[in-house]
Design a protein around this motif. Sequence first.
Motif, short mmCIF file in Angstrom:
data_model
loop_
_atom_site.label_atom_id
_atom_site.label_comp_id
_atom_site.label_asym_id
_atom_site.label_seq_id
_atom_site.Cartn_x
_atom_site.Cartn_y
_atom_site.Cartn_z
N ASP A 1 0.71 -1.34 -0.01
CA ASP A 1 0.08 0.05 -0.15
C ASP A 1 0.76 1.24 0.01
O ASP A 1 0.51 2.27 -0.46
N SER B 1 -8.18 3.51 -17.75
CA SER B 1 -7.57 2.44 -17.17
C SER B 1 -6.85 2.99 -16.08
O SER B 1 -6.57 2.40 -15.03
N LYS C 1 -8.66 2.63 -8.36
CA LYS C 1 -9.62 1.95 -7.72
C LYS C 1 -9.15 0.53 -6.95
O LYS C 1 -9.65 0.16 -5.86
N LYS C 2 -8.50 -0.08 -7.88
CA LYS C 2 -7.98 -1.41 -7.64
C LYS C 2 -7.30 -1.30 -6.01
O LYS C 2 -7.26 -2.65 -5.42
N ILE C 3 -6.56 -0.41 -5.76
CA ILE C 3 -5.79 -0.16 -4.59
C ILE C 3 -6.56 0.75 -3.53
O ILE C 3 -5.83 1.08 -2.44
N HIS D 1 1.60 -3.96 -16.84
CA HIS D 1 0.39 -3.37 -16.45
C HIS D 1 0.26 -1.89 -17.16
O HIS D 1 -0.36 -1.76 -18.06
N GLU E 1 -9.26 3.17 -13.16
CA GLU E 1 -9.34 1.79 -12.44
C GLU E 1 -8.18 1.23 -11.89
O GLU E 1 -8.28 0.60 -10.69
N SER E 2 -6.86 1.56 -12.11
CA SER E 2 -5.93 1.39 -11.44
C SER E 2 -5.84 1.78 -9.97
O SER E 2 -5.60 1.11 -9.06
N PHE F 1 2.11 -1.36 -9.42
CA PHE F 1 1.58 -2.25 -10.77
C PHE F 1 3.08 -2.17 -11.70
O PHE F 1 3.62 -1.19 -11.59
#
Length: 233
Positions: A15, A80, A86-88, A26, A83-84, A22
């Motif tokens: 984190d 993209s 949001k994934k973390i 990616h 979204e990257s 990434f």
Amino acid sequence: MEIIFSVPEKTTEADTQGLRVFGLDHWKAVVATLNGSILKHNNLEHYDAYLISESSLFVYPDRVVILTCGTTTLLRALPSILESGKKIGYEMCWFQFSRKNFLYPEEQHFPHTSFDEEVKYCTDMFLDGHAHVLGPITGDHWYVYVVDRIGREMVSGQCLDRRQSFNLYMYGMDQDVAQLFIKAEPMILPSILEKDSKDEGVIMAKNTSGASFSFVTTSQEATDRSGIGRYLL
């Protein structure tokens, strides 16, 4: 284009790395959406730098900065990147897209055929964005689209903005002057570079007058050769 994310308090090492978690694959996929490709990359102490076919990508723990030129479709990489985040577990707090008026507008592709089209593309994702035009619309001007969701501290009734950035863009420069700002290799700029026959270790280029000059290879060399060093503290 710059996208900044608000970062919640985290404890794990992954984190702490944020968007840098990434890997190369990616970001290759992200860059492919804007019709580009990654040529080189370097993981530095505070950010990851990627040399892409149409300029540069910089990935920080909390933000992504992409600089492109030519006929890339820069905004198509935005979904993209969002979204990257949001994934973390990150939420976007700042978005800025800006560019100079195109030299060859007829060669651009969706969604960059006009600023109106770019604004519509952004507005479809953001309801709180604002579009601006800086400079004379009949001459050289700069387009800006901004979404600002940064929570700022108030001091004595005034907003305190601790984060500021300064961008300097230059165009139409004399080639002899422009080369002072370039660090290049033949694989990156093959059309203008050639090896000097007398010194295989020096990269040379031809200017418009037919004379040769060598590209700088370090930031310190650029500072020394430009003479700007005497103005720096």
